[in-house]
Each structure stands twice: as C-alpha cells, then as structure tokens.
Enzyme design. Structure first.
Site, PDB file in Angstrom:
ATOM      1  N   THR A   1       0.814  -1.223   0.000  1.00 25.44           N
ATOM      2  CA  THR A   1       0.000   0.000   0.000  1.00 25.44           C
ATOM      3  C   THR A   1       0.844   1.267   0.000  1.00 25.44           C
ATOM      4  O   THR A   1       0.387   2.313  -0.480  1.00 25.44           O
ATOM      5  CB  THR A   1      -0.977   0.030   1.189  1.00 25.44           C
TER       6      THR A   1
ATOM      7  N   THR B   1      -6.787  -0.206  -1.672  1.00 28.77           N
ATOM      8  CA  THR B   1      -5.979  -1.265  -2.277  1.00 28.77           C
ATOM      9  C   THR B   1      -6.507  -2.641  -1.892  1.00 28.77           C
ATOM     10  O   THR B   1      -6.565  -3.554  -2.726  1.00 28.77           O
ATOM     11  CB  THR B   1      -4.511  -1.124  -1.863  1.00 28.77           C
TER      12      THR B   1
ATOM     13  N   ILE C   1      -3.166   5.084  -1.336  1.00 25.39           N
ATOM     14  CA  ILE C   1      -4.551   4.648  -1.125  1.00 25.39           C
ATOM     15  C   ILE C   1      -4.520   3.299  -0.389  1.00 25.39           C
ATOM     16  O   ILE C   1      -4.816   2.252  -0.961  1.00 25.39           O
ATOM     17  CB  ILE C   1      -5.344   4.578  -2.439  1.00 25.39           C
ATOM     18  N   HIS C   2      -4.195   3.356   0.900  1.00 27.45           N
ATOM     19  CA  HIS C   2      -4.049   2.137   1.696  1.00 27.45           C
ATOM     20  C   HIS C   2      -5.291   1.249   1.618  1.00 27.45           C
ATOM     21  O   HIS C   2      -5.238   0.118   1.132  1.00 27.45           O
ATOM     22  CB  HIS C   2      -3.797   2.496   3.166  1.00 27.45           C
ATOM     23  N   ASP C   3      -6.407   1.745   2.144  1.00 23.35           N
ATOM     24  CA  ASP C   3      -7.606   0.911   2.280  1.00 23.35           C
ATOM     25  C   ASP C   3      -8.218   0.517   0.939  1.00 23.35           C
ATOM     26  O   ASP C   3      -8.617  -0.646   0.760  1.00 23.35           O
ATOM     27  CB  ASP C   3      -8.641   1.618   3.153  1.00 23.35           C
TER      28      ASP C   3
END
Length: 346
Positions: free
Chosen positions: A200, A250, A246-248
């Site tokens: 991420t 992903t 865009i951690h979440d």
C-alpha cells in the site's frame, strides 16, 4: 440484443471510517459489479460510534442511504483502545463539512450483523476489512464456521517485509488489536488476502490521477477531493510528498481484481507478547521445503507487488463512477431503517 447481466459481488465492509476508509466507500459505491450489503464499524482511526456516523454521512452524500451501518466493537480484545486523530482529525474526516443528520444501527452489533448475513447467504458474501480486526474476531467466536460461510476476505493491515507505521515493527490496524488479528489470520478462510504496507505504500496517487479526480463535479468527486486533500496534507509533513497512498482502497481492489497483485502464500503469525514488537506480522518466508516445519495455521495470500498502473486506473474509475447511478433499494435498505440516531460514546 439482450444486455448481459452484471454479476455483482456481495460485499460487507468492516471499517474504522477515517480518510482512506472514506475513499474505499466512494470507490465501492461506484462499482456496478458490487452490492454493498452492509457496513460495520470498529474502534481504530476514531471510535466505533464516530466511525459509524462518518460512514452513514458519507453514504448519504453518495445517495446510498439503503446501506445499513452498524456500530461494532468499541474496544480491542485485550488492550486499551487508541485512536489516530493526528492522521484523520478529531472526527475522522479531517473536519470537512458534511451532512451529519444520519442514523446508524444499534440494535445489533457489527459482528452479529456479519454472522447473520453469512448464515443467510452462505458462500455469497465477501468481507473487506480496513480497520482493526476486532469485529471479525468476535464474529469467529460467535460462528466458528464463518470461514466456510464467507467466500473471501481482504484485509488492509500488516507489514510483513517492510517497517511498520505505528511502531517500527507494527502496522496500525494490527497494532490496535493484535489478538484479533491473530485469530483472523489463523481461521482458515477459503481465501484471505493481506494488503499490507508492503504494497500500500507504493500506491501514491500520481499527478494524472489527482488531476482526473480534481476534474470531477459530482458529490462523490468533490468529497474525494476533500478527503485526498486532507490525507495529502498529513503525508506532505510525514513523507514530504504532495500526494497520498490509497491504503484501504488497495485491499478492496485486490479482492475484486486479484490479477493486479503478486502474492506470497505464507502462514502469518502476529506477535502478541508485550514490548517493542507487539503487533508485528511474522511470516516464514524461507524458500526451502526440506525439513521445514509445518506452518502453525493455513497460509494466506500476502500481497508483495502490484500492477500500479491498472490498480490506480481502477481506483480513479471507481471514484469517477460513484454517485452517477441510482441506489439499489432492497431488503438490506429496509432492514437498515431499524436504526437509532442517538448512540452513546465509547
């Protein structure tokens, strides 16, 4: 010519709605192949109550008041609760203006909601978990057969091959409830994808992505612009870059498009002992097979590399499409009307 029907993936989102959880909600709402069945919230970025109110406010902005939002676990299984206000602001949404005249479910917990839905629709539901895993762990305690009832789960969490962000060894979602993560990673799901900081932190929005989102004039697009602006402000200080990863989202994208990633099939254990390494995600990545001990529990799919072009294009397309189609009112929307606006704090 008959139009081909789109097969819709039935998704339950379990989240601690802060900035990048909001981007995940926007992205999912724009997917014609996704039926967002329900949202459950958990302590993490903000309290479970605040996260639920945030989720409901975001869904209202997106025209998706048909999706029930349920308050989940307010505390970890075995440690004090902590929040992430320095990243997501005091309200989880960076104090942006948003319509907060919303209602959230309090007649059932997020874990109970997940179990009820899984029993009603065996083999049909998938879970995207973008916060601490307390709700999922509690659901496993209620229904030990949950891994067989759920088609798959994608988790944003962990740091297997890279440093953590909450501590040098632990990523925030795992560190906020290591015991819950340990239960979830050892449960033996049909499919379990772990999208950790390993991948991420490579998903920084590029200038072209930011420009495409900035050009949007829909309510969803304007909300995404505000959220990205707040998230980028934090990362400009901590990383010196005028953008954000865009951690979440992903995790959501890899659940829907596994072909966008490369994976190691590893048994992942979570460090539970007190001390500096508590919450670390540990995988036996040794390549040899002779004399290698059997893993302590079934392996999961740990994302190690991404097709960034396709993943970021997919994300922008989802943001662009969000809010452009009428909401799908159905049984879940009607069920979601059994709500209470006033909920007690943590």
């Amino acid at each position: 010519m008959t139009e081909t029907a789109i097969t819709r993936r039935r998704i339950v989102l379990d989240c601690d709605t802060g900035l990048d959880d909001t981007l995940t909600l926007i992205f999912l709402s724009g997917r014609p192949d996704v039926e967002l069945v329900a949202v459950g919230t958990v302590h993490g970025n903000v309290s479970a109550v605040q996260g639920a109110l945030n989720s409901a406010a975001v869904l209202k902005t997106l025209g998706r008041t048909d999706v029930p939002v349920t308050v989940g676990a307010r505390h970890p299984l075995a440690q004090p609760v902590q929040y992430s206000a320095k990243v997501h602001g005091s309200d989880g949404l960076g104090e942006i203006p948003i319509d907060r005249e919303v209602r959230v479910r309090t007649d059932i917990s997020a874990a109970e909601q997940l179990v009820r839905l899984a029993r009603q629709h065996p083999g049909e539901l998938e879970i995207i978990a973008t916060g601490p895993l307390t709700n999922i762990a509690l659901a496993l305690m209620i229904e030990p057969e949950l891994p067989n009832l759920i088609a798959g789960i994608a988790v944003m969490g962990g740091a297997v091959t890279v440093p953590g962000n909450n501590t040098p060894w632990a990523e925030s979602n795992i560190k906020h409830d290591p015991e819950a993560a340990s239960l979830v990673f050892s449960a033996g799901w049909r499919r379990c994808v772990l999208a950790g900081l390993d991948v991420t932190l490579t998903t920084w929005l590029r200038s072209a992505d930011l420009a495409a989102i900035d050009a949007l004039t829909t309510p969803a697009g304007r909300l995404a612009q505000q959220i990205i602006g707040k998230f980028s402000a934090y990362f400009s200080v901590t990383y010196g870059r005028q953008s954000c990863p865009i951690h979440d989202p992903t995790a959501a994208i890899l659940l829907l498009h596994p072909e966008y990633g490369e994976y190691g099939r590893w048994s992942v254990q979570v460090e539970l002992a007190p001390g500096l390494t508590r919450g670390a995600t540990l995988a036996d990545r040794r390549p040899f097979v002779a004399n290698k001990p059997a893993p302590p529990h079934p392996p999961i799919e740990v994302a190690t590399r991404l097709d960034l072009d396709r993943l970021l294009e997919c994300f922008v397309a989802g943001i662009r499409a969000a809010g452009t189609a009428p909401a799908q009112q159905g049984q879940q929307g009607q069920q979601g009307q059994q709500m209470e606006k006033e909920v007690s704090g943590d």
